[in-house]
Design an enzyme around this catalytic site. Structure first.
Site, PDB file in Angstrom:
ATOM      1  N   ASP A 178      18.080 -14.739  16.431  1.00 35.45           N
ATOM      2  CA  ASP A 178      18.951 -15.327  15.431  1.00 35.45           C
ATOM      3  C   ASP A 178      18.236 -14.994  14.127  1.00 35.45           C
ATOM      4  OD1 ASP A 178      20.000 -17.041  13.443  1.00 35.45           O
ATOM      5  OD2 ASP A 178      20.811 -18.342  14.997  1.00 35.45           O
ATOM      6  N   HIS A 179      18.734 -13.988  13.412  1.00 37.68           N
ATOM      7  CA  HIS A 179      17.897 -13.443  12.341  1.00 37.68           C
ATOM      8  C   HIS A 179      17.683 -14.459  11.207  1.00 37.68           C
ATOM      9  CE1 HIS A 179      21.851 -12.306  10.761  1.00 37.68           C
ATOM     10  NE2 HIS A 179      21.305 -12.368   9.569  1.00 37.68           N
ATOM     11  N   LYS A 183      14.061 -15.683   8.498  1.00 38.74           N
ATOM     12  CA  LYS A 183      14.050 -15.752   7.037  1.00 38.74           C
ATOM     13  C   LYS A 183      12.928 -16.659   6.559  1.00 38.74           C
ATOM     14  CE  LYS A 183      18.971 -14.794   6.533  1.00 38.74           C
ATOM     15  NZ  LYS A 183      18.891 -13.447   5.954  1.00 38.74           N
ATOM     16  N   ASP A 236      30.786 -16.523  14.867  1.00 39.01           N
ATOM     17  CA  ASP A 236      29.896 -15.539  14.255  1.00 39.01           C
ATOM     18  C   ASP A 236      28.771 -16.204  13.459  1.00 39.01           C
ATOM     19  OD1 ASP A 236      29.371 -12.738  13.819  1.00 39.01           O
ATOM     20  OD2 ASP A 236      29.950 -13.035  11.723  1.00 39.01           O
ATOM     21  N   HIS A 241      23.678 -19.469  13.512  1.00 38.07           N
ATOM     22  CA  HIS A 241      22.846 -19.643  12.311  1.00 38.07           C
ATOM     23  C   HIS A 241      22.922 -21.047  11.717  1.00 38.07           C
ATOM     24  CE1 HIS A 241      22.793 -15.411  12.842  1.00 38.07           C
ATOM     25  NE2 HIS A 241      23.937 -15.161  12.266  1.00 38.07           N
TER      26      HIS A 241
HETATM   27  P1  NAD Z   1      26.913   0.312  16.341  1.00 32.46           P
HETATM   28  O1  NAD Z   1      28.280   0.435  16.897  1.00 32.46           O
HETATM   29  O2  NAD Z   1      26.622   0.837  14.991  1.00 32.46           O
HETATM   30  O3  NAD Z   1      25.896   1.043  17.335  1.00 32.46           O
HETATM   31  C1  NAD Z   1      26.033   0.967  18.737  1.00 32.46           C
HETATM   32  C2  NAD Z   1      25.008   1.856  19.406  1.00 32.46           C
HETATM   33  O4  NAD Z   1      25.174   1.770  20.815  1.00 32.46           O
HETATM   34  C3  NAD Z   1      25.109   3.326  19.059  1.00 32.46           C
HETATM   35  O5  NAD Z   1      23.793   3.846  19.008  1.00 32.46           O
HETATM   36  C4  NAD Z   1      25.854   3.911  20.266  1.00 32.46           C
HETATM   37  O6  NAD Z   1      25.567   5.264  20.509  1.00 32.46           O
HETATM   38  C5  NAD Z   1      25.299   3.070  21.367  1.00 32.46           C
HETATM   39  N1  NAD Z   1      26.197   3.005  22.528  1.00 32.46           N
HETATM   40  C6  NAD Z   1      27.413   2.418  22.560  1.00 32.46           C
HETATM   41  N2  NAD Z   1      27.950   2.546  23.786  1.00 32.46           N
HETATM   42  C7  NAD Z   1      27.042   3.201  24.553  1.00 32.46           C
HETATM   43  C8  NAD Z   1      27.000   3.634  25.919  1.00 32.46           C
HETATM   44  N3  NAD Z   1      28.020   3.414  26.768  1.00 32.46           N
HETATM   45  N4  NAD Z   1      25.900   4.277  26.352  1.00 32.46           N
HETATM   46  C9  NAD Z   1      24.877   4.511  25.526  1.00 32.46           C
HETATM   47  N5  NAD Z   1      24.861   4.141  24.223  1.00 32.46           N
HETATM   48  C10 NAD Z   1      25.926   3.497  23.739  1.00 32.46           C
HETATM   49  O7  NAD Z   1      26.507  -1.226  16.482  1.00 32.46           O
HETATM   50  P2  NAD Z   1      25.473  -2.061  15.590  1.00 32.46           P
HETATM   51  O8  NAD Z   1      26.158  -2.529  14.373  1.00 32.46           O
HETATM   52  O9  NAD Z   1      24.207  -1.291  15.444  1.00 32.46           O
HETATM   53  O10 NAD Z   1      25.244  -3.361  16.493  1.00 32.46           O
HETATM   54  C11 NAD Z   1      24.471  -3.346  17.673  1.00 32.46           C
HETATM   55  C12 NAD Z   1      24.246  -4.767  18.142  1.00 32.46           C
HETATM   56  O11 NAD Z   1      23.582  -5.503  17.147  1.00 32.46           O
HETATM   57  C13 NAD Z   1      25.529  -5.544  18.455  1.00 32.46           C
HETATM   58  O12 NAD Z   1      25.265  -6.452  19.487  1.00 32.46           O
HETATM   59  C14 NAD Z   1      25.769  -6.308  17.169  1.00 32.46           C
HETATM   60  O13 NAD Z   1      26.528  -7.475  17.384  1.00 32.46           O
HETATM   61  C15 NAD Z   1      24.352  -6.644  16.779  1.00 32.46           C
HETATM   62  N6  NAD Z   1      24.184  -6.923  15.365  1.00 32.46           N
HETATM   63  C16 NAD Z   1      24.411  -5.964  14.423  1.00 32.46           C
HETATM   64  C17 NAD Z   1      24.217  -6.261  13.087  1.00 32.46           C
HETATM   65  C18 NAD Z   1      24.408  -5.213  12.026  1.00 32.46           C
HETATM   66  O14 NAD Z   1      24.109  -5.504  10.879  1.00 32.46           O
HETATM   67  N7  NAD Z   1      24.882  -4.022  12.335  1.00 32.46           N
HETATM   68  C19 NAD Z   1      23.801  -7.533  12.697  1.00 32.46           C
HETATM   69  C20 NAD Z   1      23.563  -8.487  13.688  1.00 32.46           C
HETATM   70  C21 NAD Z   1      23.756  -8.160  15.011  1.00 32.46           C
END
Ligand code: NAD
Length: 491
Positions: A178-179, A183, A236, A241
């Site tokens: 939980d980022h 903080k 969300d 959070h």
């Molecule tokens: P994204 O869609 O940008 O990236 C997804 C990644 O997973 C990519 O590298 C893709 O190639 C890989 N992937 C997807 N399906 C795949 C498969 N079948 N086999 C192999 N690789 C596969 O997603 P993101 O924004 O980086 O988010 C990733 C996680 O982090 C999620 O759970 C999201 O909820 C969480 N998250 C993201 C953020 C953010 O700021 N982006 C913030 C908090 C939490």
């Protein structure tokens, strides 16, 4: 002494989170010497990248994050390798195991493996079980699993995910991110409370009238409309959070600052949340969805006109609520929370409002003195303000509010480490204090599920009901007004 030389496997290494948060964090740890110089990073994702293209991407992520990359970049990147991966294919896991073995030899790593799930959550369970069945989860050294949010979308799905993870990893090997807990100023809640006689002795229903936690965003859903529409502000932001911040504000002092003790106090605080029936939800919770409006000078569209959002979407982009914590310390003190998108300002802040004096000699017939406030600024400002009453200069018998400000990140904002950097460091050290225990997740969903059920079954709220650029729907103001309070301005 923690054993910190390890390999880090990032599932989803071509994604947004890896690029914006994980690579810069790993670089910072490396540069500060907080990461053992014997480390390895394996990036895993679907695309057919090479080590070179992966490393170029890592370098680009550091440039985009405006990091001061010093002459050590090449050495840093030499620790990174890439593996094209299919999460449902056992051969992929065997390849990963082989690659990890090679890198452990090359960098003299005793088998410690950190698995970071930065992929769509539907794969978390699958990946964990293959890591175990294919022997990637090692017999040698430690094995840890870092899990991104969301952890389920309600209690049953979270339970299912947790069971899948627990078949492969023990609770103390699982680090649920939980980022907000990374903080600086969220971590400071504990220090402010338990390190200061003047606060903890007042920290109860005897002296505090209410607590307000606001986490407002000025952005809309950007290009994540498809994802957001299935989630909403309640799932969300509030389930994780907001409730985590409430738990830190409300918990009893732990007997010591160990992971288990802090967690058990947080769990107790969450257990004290007054449960609601579906019928009662409307008395305690308000939802909103933004319509078109102006942000500064700019006209922005309403939520239903955002990309990948249905025209008749009933997803809430705003939630405000009143939480009652039914225990000896907090009986009668409302904890108000609110969070939303497209609000006037981006800010996360906690306001602790103290009770009025039984009689204030400086009250005027038409104007009561402002109550004392302790304000904890979480982001983007980091600091503490204390609002007191002082003498109005040049007058007699008149008091006026004075504000004492301490700003944590005003002097050098670059020195404040990112939440992800701290959390990654904690996980490498084996410190789970700033991660959420399963019991916290379960209690939070149990509380939130009643609200989402009530909202699904009762559609009598007209959306949109707040303008982009405002602080939310009128009903959120009414919620406090009924108790004789108002939201304190966040600016
Ligand atoms: P994204 O869609 O940008 O990236 C997804 C990644 O997973 C990519 O590298 C893709 O190639 C890989 N992937 C997807 N399906 C795949 C498969 N079948 N086999 C192999 N690789 C596969 O997603 P993101 O924004 O980086 O988010 C990733 C996680 O982090 C999620 O759970 C999201 O909820 C969480 N998250 C993201 C953020 C953010 O700021 N982006 C913030 C908090 C939490």
């Amino acid at each position: 002494e923690a054993n910190t030389n390890c390999s880090i496997v990032i599932f989803g290494a071509t994604g947004d989170l890896a690029k914006r948060k994980l690579f810069p964090s790993i670089y910072n740890l490396y540069r500060k010497g907080q990461l053992d110089s014997r480390f390895a990073v394996v990036g895993v994702a679907r695309r057919g990248w090479t080590d070179e293209s992966f490393r170029e991407n890592v370098a680009a992520s550091l440039r985009d994050s405006k990091m001061q990359v010093e002459g050590d970049l090449e050495d840093f990147l030499s620790h990174f390798r890439y593996l094209a991966f299919d999460v449902t294919n056992t051969a992929s896991y065997q390849d990963l195991n082989t690659l990890l073995g090679e890198m452990e030899q090359q960098f003299d790593i005793p088998g410690n493996r950190m698995f970071y799930m930065a992929m769509a959550p539907e794969f978390f369970g699958t990946i964990a079980s293959y890591l175990k069945s294919e022997g990637v989860k090692n017999e040698k050294g430690w094995n840890r699993l870092i899990i991104e949010k969301p952890f389920g979308r309600d209690l049953p799905s979270a339970q299912k995910l947790n069971e899948e993870l627990r078949q492969a990893f023990a609770e103390d090997e699982i680090y649920r991110i939980d980022h907000y807990l990374g903080k600086e100023m969220v971590q400071n809640i504990e220090v402010i409370r338990f390190g200061n006689a003047i606060f903890e002795s007042l920290w109860s229903n005897r002296y505090i009238s209410n607590i307000q936690v606001t986490s407002s965003e000025s952005l809309g859903v950007e290009d994540r409309g498809g994802y957001y529409d299935k989630s909403g502000a309640l799932r969300d932001m509030l389930q994780n959070h907001m409730l985590q911040m409430v738990a830190l504000l409300a918990m009893e002092p732990p007997i010591r600052l160990s992971t288990d003790e802090v967690r058990s106090e947080k769990i107790k605080a969450l257990r004290s949340l007054r449960p609601m029936t579906e019928e009662e939800v409307a008395k305690y919770f308000v939802r909103g969805q933004y319509g078109p409006g102006t942000m500064g000078e700019k006209e922005v569209p309403g939520y239903r006109s955002e990309g990948n959002v249905p025209e008749d979407s009933r997803t809430e982009t705003y939630v405000a609520g009143k939480l009652m914590i039914d225990n000896f310390r907090w009986a009668g003190v409302p904890f108000y929370v609110r969070t939303g998108k497209r609000m006037a300002e981006k800010s996360t802040k906690i306001v602790i409002q103290f009770k009025d004096l039984p009689m204030n000699l400086y009250d005027k017939a038409d104007e009561k003195k402002q109550p004392n406030l302790l304000i904890i600024h979480i982001q983007p400002d980091e600091g503490i303000s204390l609002v007191l009453n002082g003498k109005k200069m040049g007058t007699s018998g008149t008091a006026t509010p004075v504000k004492l400000d301490y700003c944590n990140n005003c002097v050098d904002s670059l020195n404040t480490p990112e939440a992800y950097e701290k959390l990654l460091y904690d996980a490498i050290q084996g410190d789970g204090t700033n991660f959420t225990h399963w019991d916290e997740v379960a209690l939070s969903w149990q509380f939130v599920d009643v609200i989402s059920k009530a909202w699904t079954n009762n559609t009598n709220v007209d959306f949109p009901n707040y303008a982009a650029g405002s602080m939310g729907p009128q009903a959120a103001d009414d919620l406090l007004a009924e108790d004789g309070f108002h939201w304190w301005p966040i600016a």
